[in-house]
Design an enzyme around this catalytic site. Structure first.
Site, PDB file in Angstrom:
ATOM      1  N   ILE A 171       0.839  -1.193   0.000  1.00  0.00           N
ATOM      2  CA  ILE A 171       0.000   0.000   0.000  1.00  0.00           C
ATOM      3  C   ILE A 171       0.876   1.245   0.000  1.00  0.00           C
ATOM      4  CG2 ILE A 171      -1.717   1.279   1.368  1.00  0.00           C
ATOM      5  CD1 ILE A 171      -2.250  -1.506   2.779  1.00  0.00           C
ATOM      6  N   CYS A 172       0.484   2.244  -0.793  1.00  0.00           N
ATOM      7  CA  CYS A 172       1.093   3.568  -0.690  1.00  0.00           C
ATOM      8  C   CYS A 172      -0.033   4.595  -0.823  1.00  0.00           C
ATOM      9  CB  CYS A 172       2.213   3.773  -1.706  1.00  0.00           C
ATOM     10  SG  CYS A 172       1.653   3.898  -3.413  1.00  0.00           S
ATOM     11  N   ARG A 173       0.306   5.827  -1.180  1.00  0.00           N
ATOM     12  CA  ARG A 173      -0.715   6.867  -1.262  1.00  0.00           C
ATOM     13  C   ARG A 173      -1.648   6.643  -2.440  1.00  0.00           C
ATOM     14  NH1 ARG A 173      -1.848  12.110  -3.180  1.00  0.00           N
ATOM     15  NH2 ARG A 173      -0.232  11.882  -4.747  1.00  0.00           N
TER      16      ARG A 173
END
Length: 101
Positions: A65-67
């Protein structure tokens, strides 16, 4: 180029709410995580992934997960090349509507 497996943020939320155990890794920077992360996620910054691969099990599937889903996709590509099982959360935390801490 190898196809990266993806999962929708809604699917992650649904599976967590159903009580499923997911192995989530948030690769954002500290200041981004301060705005909220999925409680079940482990935070390992993208830049630290190469040094911390020993924390990951090659038999376990991890959701990264990232932005927005771009950095986590790059992490997936890197780890796939090393033989890890990865899934990118497409759309990242911008699209995630579930509980955060």
């Amino acid at each position: 180029m190898e196809e990266i497996k993806e999962i929708a943020p809604e699917e992650v939320q649904k599976r967590l709410e159903a009580g499923e155990t997911l192995f989530l890794v948030d690769v954002r920077e500290d200041e981004e995580v301060a705005y909220g992360k999925i409680p079940e996620a482990v935070h390992i910054k993208m830049g630290e992934i190469p040094a911390k691969t020993d924390l990951l099990d090659k038999d376990t599937e991890y959701i990264f997960i990232c932005r927005s889903g771009m950095r986590s996709e790059n992490v997936c590509r890197y780890l796939n090349s090393l033989g890890y099982k990865t899934v990118n959360m497409a759309g990242g935390m911008l699209q995630y509507q579930g509980k955060t801490e």
